[in-house]
Write an enzyme that holds these catalytic residues in place. Structure first.
Site, PDB file in Angstrom:
ATOM      1  N   MET A  30     -23.092 -50.756 -36.082  1.00 31.94           N
ATOM      2  CA  MET A  30     -23.724 -52.060 -35.878  1.00 31.94           C
ATOM      3  C   MET A  30     -24.187 -52.191 -34.434  1.00 31.94           C
ATOM      4  O   MET A  30     -24.403 -53.301 -33.931  1.00 31.94           O
ATOM      5  CB  MET A  30     -22.765 -53.191 -36.248  1.00 31.94           C
ATOM      6  CG  MET A  30     -22.474 -53.255 -37.732  1.00 31.94           C
ATOM      7  SD  MET A  30     -21.985 -54.890 -38.334  1.00 31.94           S
ATOM      8  CE  MET A  30     -20.527 -55.198 -37.380  1.00 31.94           C
ATOM      9  N   LEU A  33     -23.061 -49.692 -28.815  1.00 29.50           N
ATOM     10  CA  LEU A  33     -22.348 -48.421 -28.891  1.00 29.50           C
ATOM     11  C   LEU A  33     -21.457 -48.165 -27.679  1.00 29.50           C
ATOM     12  O   LEU A  33     -21.745 -48.600 -26.566  1.00 29.50           O
ATOM     13  CB  LEU A  33     -23.348 -47.278 -29.060  1.00 29.50           C
ATOM     14  CG  LEU A  33     -24.301 -47.379 -30.258  1.00 29.50           C
ATOM     15  CD1 LEU A  33     -25.165 -46.130 -30.345  1.00 29.50           C
ATOM     16  CD2 LEU A  33     -23.542 -47.589 -31.560  1.00 29.50           C
ATOM     17  N   HIS A  35     -18.054 -45.095 -26.362  1.00 37.91           N
ATOM     18  CA  HIS A  35     -17.647 -43.686 -26.486  1.00 37.91           C
ATOM     19  C   HIS A  35     -17.048 -43.379 -27.855  1.00 37.91           C
ATOM     20  O   HIS A  35     -17.092 -42.238 -28.315  1.00 37.91           O
ATOM     21  CB  HIS A  35     -16.647 -43.325 -25.383  1.00 37.91           C
ATOM     22  CG  HIS A  35     -17.264 -43.286 -24.018  1.00 37.91           C
ATOM     23  ND1 HIS A  35     -18.302 -42.436 -23.693  1.00 37.91           N
ATOM     24  CD2 HIS A  35     -16.990 -43.994 -22.894  1.00 37.91           C
ATOM     25  CE1 HIS A  35     -18.651 -42.613 -22.433  1.00 37.91           C
ATOM     26  NE2 HIS A  35     -17.879 -43.563 -21.921  1.00 37.91           N
ATOM     27  N   HIS A  37     -18.187 -44.523 -30.735  1.00 37.33           N
ATOM     28  CA  HIS A  37     -19.340 -44.188 -31.585  1.00 37.33           C
ATOM     29  C   HIS A  37     -19.875 -42.793 -31.259  1.00 37.33           C
ATOM     30  O   HIS A  37     -20.226 -42.022 -32.160  1.00 37.33           O
ATOM     31  CB  HIS A  37     -20.474 -45.202 -31.367  1.00 37.33           C
ATOM     32  CG  HIS A  37     -20.163 -46.582 -31.856  1.00 37.33           C
ATOM     33  ND1 HIS A  37     -19.966 -47.634 -31.005  1.00 37.33           N
ATOM     34  CD2 HIS A  37     -20.022 -47.082 -33.114  1.00 37.33           C
ATOM     35  CE1 HIS A  37     -19.718 -48.733 -31.707  1.00 37.33           C
ATOM     36  NE2 HIS A  37     -19.747 -48.426 -32.988  1.00 37.33           N
ATOM     37  N   LYS A 149     -10.373 -46.740 -36.249  1.00 32.85           N
ATOM     38  CA  LYS A 149     -10.049 -48.105 -35.819  1.00 32.85           C
ATOM     39  C   LYS A 149     -10.189 -49.096 -36.970  1.00 32.85           C
ATOM     40  O   LYS A 149      -9.377 -50.003 -37.122  1.00 32.85           O
ATOM     41  CB  LYS A 149     -10.943 -48.538 -34.655  1.00 32.85           C
ATOM     42  CG  LYS A 149     -10.561 -49.923 -34.101  1.00 32.85           C
ATOM     43  CD  LYS A 149     -11.529 -50.397 -33.059  1.00 32.85           C
ATOM     44  CE  LYS A 149     -12.806 -50.918 -33.666  1.00 32.85           C
ATOM     45  NZ  LYS A 149     -12.615 -52.172 -34.440  1.00 32.85           N
ATOM     46  N   ASP A 150     -11.207 -48.918 -37.797  1.00 30.72           N
ATOM     47  CA  ASP A 150     -11.393 -49.762 -38.978  1.00 30.72           C
ATOM     48  C   ASP A 150     -10.799 -49.031 -40.188  1.00 30.72           C
ATOM     49  O   ASP A 150     -11.526 -48.618 -41.100  1.00 30.72           O
ATOM     50  CB  ASP A 150     -12.880 -50.063 -39.183  1.00 30.72           C
ATOM     51  CG  ASP A 150     -13.453 -50.862 -38.020  1.00 30.72           C
ATOM     52  OD1 ASP A 150     -13.053 -52.017 -37.841  1.00 30.72           O
ATOM     53  OD2 ASP A 150     -14.290 -50.313 -37.286  1.00 30.72           O
ATOM     54  N   SER A 185     -14.079 -50.909 -28.790  1.00 19.72           N
ATOM     55  CA  SER A 185     -14.737 -51.733 -29.799  1.00 19.72           C
ATOM     56  C   SER A 185     -15.924 -52.427 -29.167  1.00 19.72           C
ATOM     57  O   SER A 185     -15.901 -52.760 -27.977  1.00 19.72           O
ATOM     58  CB  SER A 185     -13.752 -52.779 -30.338  1.00 19.72           C
ATOM     59  OG  SER A 185     -14.412 -53.746 -31.117  1.00 19.72           O
TER      60      SER A 185
END
Length: 282
Positions: A30, A33, A35, A37, A149-150, A185
């Site tokens: 989404m 961005l 590190h 990502h 994380k998710d 995040s």
């Protein structure tokens, strides 16, 4: 690096690679961005011939309109990071491109969507399932990469792939963290430096709790201790702290298998909601 806003133009580009029998790796994001990502992109580069990234702030997975409005956006910086990381294709559609006409489709994930994040964010996982299904159909990737994380979202997507028979290999990439353990995040951009430092309590709680469980402390006592830690903090508010089985993300009282046991947490600081987790056998 080629950037696309239209689905049909993107599909035409991807077809060229498919005709060359090249493997496509997809990293859905989404934007905003960081590190974490980029680590997904790096893993995609190792396991794919072509790395594709989508940047789309999906409105159907936000149950809080204010959260959607305040979600950080910086497309120029994102594109610069992706180019430096060696990304091949970026898809940056408008909402009207992804949701032309009505979008009243709902996807149910049963008990998995009614616990933890699903419980506190009604409709969230239906929105996630909707957009990920769209992206999988548009890109038709050979593999897809998501961050740990998710964690609950990862297992939602795993269920989506399994039950809808998407021929996609799913990869979960370990969470990237700040020096104090705070999970990287996009929402961290909304925190002050002081708040970021204080939010280190989230990972500290996860790590201490995991160690205590492995040493034989009861889950009930560990949860009590975690709540006490947050009650002493004036700025961090604990929303939930649970020890769960990753099959359904419902709370457990005893550990049957450390490999399928996770500690999950959500807390708020400075009106920013943060989530994190730790697998017990980390």
């Amino acid at each position: 690096m080629n950037t696309f806003k239209k689905i049909e133009e993107l599909r035409a580009e991807l077809l060229k690679y498919r005709l060359e029998n090249k493997k496509i790796g997809l990293v859905p994001t989404m934007g905003a961005l960081h590190h974490g990502h980029i680590s997904l992109v790096e893993q995609a580069k190792e396991k794919s011939d072509v790395v594709a990234v989508s940047i789309f702030v999906n409105p159907t997975q936000f149950n809080n309109p204010e959260d959607l409005e305040k979600y950080p956006r910086n497309i120029e910086r994102d594109l610069d990071l992706l180019k430096k990381a060696g990304c091949d294709i970026v898809f940056t559609p408008e909402v009207t491109e992804m949701y032309a006409g009505s979008h009243d489709l709902k996807i149910s994930f049963g008990v998995l969507e009614n616990s933890l994040e699903g419980k506190f964010r009604p409709g969230h996982f239906s929105g996630v399932g909707q957009i990920v299904s769209k992206l999988f159909n548009i890109f038709q990737p050979d593999s897809a990469f998501f961050g740990q994380k998710d964690l609950q979202q990862f297992f939602i997507i795993k269920k989506l792939i399994d039950q809808l028979c998407f021929p996609i290999e799913l990869h979960m990439i370990p969470t990237k963290r700040e020096d104090n353990g705070l999970a990287m995040s996009s929402r961290n951009e909304r925190l002050t430096q002081e708040e970021k430092l204080e939010a280190g309590l989230i990972y500290q709680t996860l790590k201490q709790s995991a160690e205590a469980i492995l040493e034989g402390t009861s889950i009930h006592h560990v949860i009590e201790q975690a709540n006490e830690l947050f009650e002493k903090n004036e700025r961090l508010t604990l929303e939930y702290f649970e020890v769960v089985e990753t099959e359904n993300f419902t709370g457990i009282s005893t550990v049957s298998d450390p490999k399928t046991t996770a500690l999950c947490i959500a807390a708020e600081i400075g009106k920013v909601r943060l989530i994190d987790n730790l697998l017990l056998n980390y």
